[in-house]
Design a protein around this motif. Structure first.
Motif, PDB file in Angstrom:
ATOM      1  N   PRO A  25       0.001  -5.076   7.587  1.00  0.00           N
ATOM      2  CA  PRO A  25       1.002  -5.996   7.007  1.00  0.00           C
ATOM      3  C   PRO A  25       0.592  -6.537   5.642  1.00  0.00           C
ATOM      4  CG  PRO A  25       0.640  -6.480   9.332  1.00  0.00           C
ATOM      5  CD  PRO A  25      -0.414  -5.494   8.936  1.00  0.00           C
ATOM      6  N   ALA A  26      -0.694  -6.885   5.498  1.00  0.00           N
ATOM      7  CA  ALA A  26      -1.149  -7.434   4.213  1.00  0.00           C
ATOM      8  C   ALA A  26      -1.007  -6.409   3.102  1.00  0.00           C
ATOM      9  CB  ALA A  26      -2.598  -7.906   4.329  1.00  0.00           C
ATOM     10  N   LEU A  27      -1.360  -5.154   3.388  1.00  0.00           N
ATOM     11  CA  LEU A  27      -1.247  -4.094   2.393  1.00  0.00           C
ATOM     12  C   LEU A  27       0.216  -3.853   2.043  1.00  0.00           C
ATOM     13  CD1 LEU A  27      -2.334  -1.758   0.693  1.00  0.00           C
ATOM     14  CD2 LEU A  27      -2.280  -0.339   2.770  1.00  0.00           C
ATOM     15  N   LEU A  28       1.074  -3.854   3.059  1.00  0.00           N
ATOM     16  CA  LEU A  28       2.496  -3.605   2.813  1.00  0.00           C
ATOM     17  C   LEU A  28       3.099  -4.710   1.959  1.00  0.00           C
ATOM     18  CD1 LEU A  28       4.937  -1.874   3.293  1.00  0.00           C
ATOM     19  CD2 LEU A  28       5.257  -2.974   5.511  1.00  0.00           C
ATOM     20  N   ARG A  29       2.727  -5.949   2.223  1.00  0.00           N
ATOM     21  CA  ARG A  29       3.230  -7.061   1.406  1.00  0.00           C
ATOM     22  C   ARG A  29       2.769  -6.927  -0.040  1.00  0.00           C
ATOM     23  NH1 ARG A  29       2.071 -10.156   6.139  1.00  0.00           N
ATOM     24  NH2 ARG A  29       0.028 -10.716   5.288  1.00  0.00           N
ATOM     25  N   LYS A  30       1.529  -6.506  -0.231  1.00  0.00           N
ATOM     26  CA  LYS A  30       1.001  -6.344  -1.584  1.00  0.00           C
ATOM     27  C   LYS A  30       1.746  -5.242  -2.327  1.00  0.00           C
ATOM     28  CE  LYS A  30      -3.249  -5.314  -4.140  1.00  0.00           C
ATOM     29  NZ  LYS A  30      -4.689  -4.985  -4.026  1.00  0.00           N
ATOM     30  N   VAL A  31       1.994  -4.128  -1.631  1.00  0.00           N
ATOM     31  CA  VAL A  31       2.720  -3.023  -2.255  1.00  0.00           C
ATOM     32  C   VAL A  31       4.136  -3.446  -2.613  1.00  0.00           C
ATOM     33  CG1 VAL A  31       3.679  -0.721  -1.846  1.00  0.00           C
ATOM     34  CG2 VAL A  31       1.326  -1.228  -1.173  1.00  0.00           C
TER      35      VAL A  31
END
Length: 468
Positions: free
Chosen positions: A17-23
């Motif tokens: 989730p954290a990576l997806l939010r950053k992307v």
């Protein structure tokens, strides 16, 4: 029209989730900057460029010539889509997104320092067109790359939701450009035409620095990395464009679906300044309306994108297209009243139905093509739609309105309805793509969606890439 399939199961592991939010945030901010630069030109074409770069023309001819340079940027967009799509499919999404931002920001800054016709003569409009073409090439590679970075990181159940976050960059960019232009229009007219119009373009240098910082921090698409590891010299398409064109039906449908939303955007934003002021509205009234439409887009795009995860891409796009056909006449009837509040209401209603057509395009076009040609296919479909629906609409609208003895909205209604019907027919003839497995990469000459099934085919056929 067959019923939409139930919500799909996510293929593969659920993304971090954290990576997806950053992307998603990175794509959003980058897209805001790109669209700020590109849409800024459209408004300035209506407000100033006709007088600054085509002053010897007749007033109407100058307006058409100014919108002609606007169209030049749209003509260049498919070129950029093919160019960046080719290298994006072969080298990766991230590097192409960094390059598109540099080109866009650089071209916008140069427009801000261009001498006008009164200083260097015919070289001024030539240089203006050249900068606009560079902008078009850059934006041609931007949308698909930013969309794919989000869609290829997300799971199948929430592609619409996350791509909706990214696609908010378009109304946000328009909102920023409108605010910047509104601030400069408070200047006295002679100061605005002398130097005030340059300020929003010069601001691009600062936005470019911020955008590059954000873009460089983005991680490459996991699906592209997987495809790059798996493919060998025989399997890797040397010319993704050729592979896409081997099944032209998919590309044609991808283009046709986007014509309606782009045409409506051109009519209620770019050309509305020209039309509304010609029937007595003050420029400030129209700019206020544009601010309200930007806010409506900020709400409508994520809402309809998320809704397409539940109802399917087809149902949401078709609903918007039908809305255009039904509401085009009432919208312009509100505009023609001469009331500022009703003008704003009409523009907001138009923006809502435009958002319904536009919002699902990100996941829809991404799901129509395989990983190894997805950047090329999605870029070309989207940018060809932008060219046909948005690039020539202001110029056609200006010609139609000026052709009559009296200014009338009837040609604009006919134009909006016609483009809405094109989108309705195209999405009706396209199978539901929601939940399609993005790791499915057919062999050369086929793209997901190239196999035909009877109307009302079961969900399994849809997941395999069925296409009407």
């Amino acid at each position: 029209m067959s019923a939409a399939p139930p919500p799909p199961r996510a293929e593969g592991p659920v993304p971090d989730p954290a990576l997806l939010r950053k992307v998603a945030l990175s794509s959003l901010l980058g897209t805001v900057i790109e669209y700020y630069d590109f849409l800024l030109y459209g408004t300035m074409a209506a407000l100033a460029f006709g007088r600054l770069f085509f002053p010897e023309s007749h007033e109407t001819a100058g307006m058409i010539a100014s919108f002609g340079t606007l169209a030049a940027g749209y003509v260049a967009r498919p070129v950029g889509g093919a160019l960046f799509g080719h290298f994006g499919d072969r080298l990766g999404r991230k590097s192409m997104l960094v390059l598109t931002m540099v080109l866009m920001g650089g071209a916008s800054f140069l427009i801000g320092v261009l001498p006008t016709y009164g200083t260097i003569g015919i070289a001024a409009p030539v240089l203006l067109v050249l900068c606009r073409v560079v902008q078009g090439i850059a934006i041609g590679g931007e949308w698909a790359g930013a969309t794919l970075m989000v869609v290829e990181h997300a799971d199948a159940r929430r592609r619409g939701l996350w791509s909706g976050v990214m696609q908010m960059g378009s109304p946000l960019g328009f909102l920023l450009s409108t605010l910047a232009i509104t601030a400069t229009t408070w200047l006295p007219q002679d100061q605005f035409l002398s130097w005030g119009w340059r300020l929003p373009f010069l601001l691009s240098a600062l936005l470019l620095a911020v955008g590059l910082y954000v873009r460089i921090s983005v991680t490459e698409s996991p699906l592209f990395r997987q495809a790059a590891q798996e493919r060998n010299a025989e399997a890797a398409p040397r010319m993704p464009l050729v592979r896409v064109l081997r099944d032209p039906r998919t590309l044609v449908r991808a283009c046709a679906v986007g014509i309606g939303p782009f045409a409506l955007t051109a009519l209620i934003s770019t050309f509305m300044l020209t039309y509304a002021t010609s029937i007595g509205y003050a420029t400030s009234d129209v700019m206020t309306g544009l601010l309200f439409t930007s806010v409506a887009g900020l709400v409508g795009i994520p809402f309809f994108s998320a809704l397409s995860d539940r109802l399917g891409r087809r149902a949401v796009v078709l609903g918007g297209a039908v809305g255009v056909v039904v509401l085009a006449f009432p919208v312009y009837a509100l505009v023609d009243t001469g009331s500022t509040s009703l003008l704003i209401l009409g523009m907001v209603v138009g923006q809502v139905v435009q958002s319904a057509m536009y919002a699902p395009l990100g996941p829809l076009l991404s799901e129509l093509f395989g990983t190894r040609v997805r950047y090329t296919g999605a870029s070309l479909g989207y940018q060809l739609a932008a060219l046909v629906g948005g690039g020539f609409t202001p110029m056609i609208a200006g010609s139609l309105v000026s052709a009559g003895s009296d200014v009338s909205s009837t040609p604009l209604v006919v134009l909006a309805v016609s483009c809405g019907l094109v989108t309705a027919l195209a999405i009706w003839r396209t199978a539901e793509t929601r939940g399609r497995d993005l790791t499915d990469d057919p062999g050369p000459g086929a793209a997901p969606g190239s196999r035909r099934v009877r109307r009302g085919a079961p969900d399994e056929a849809v997941r395999k890439g069925a296409d009407r």
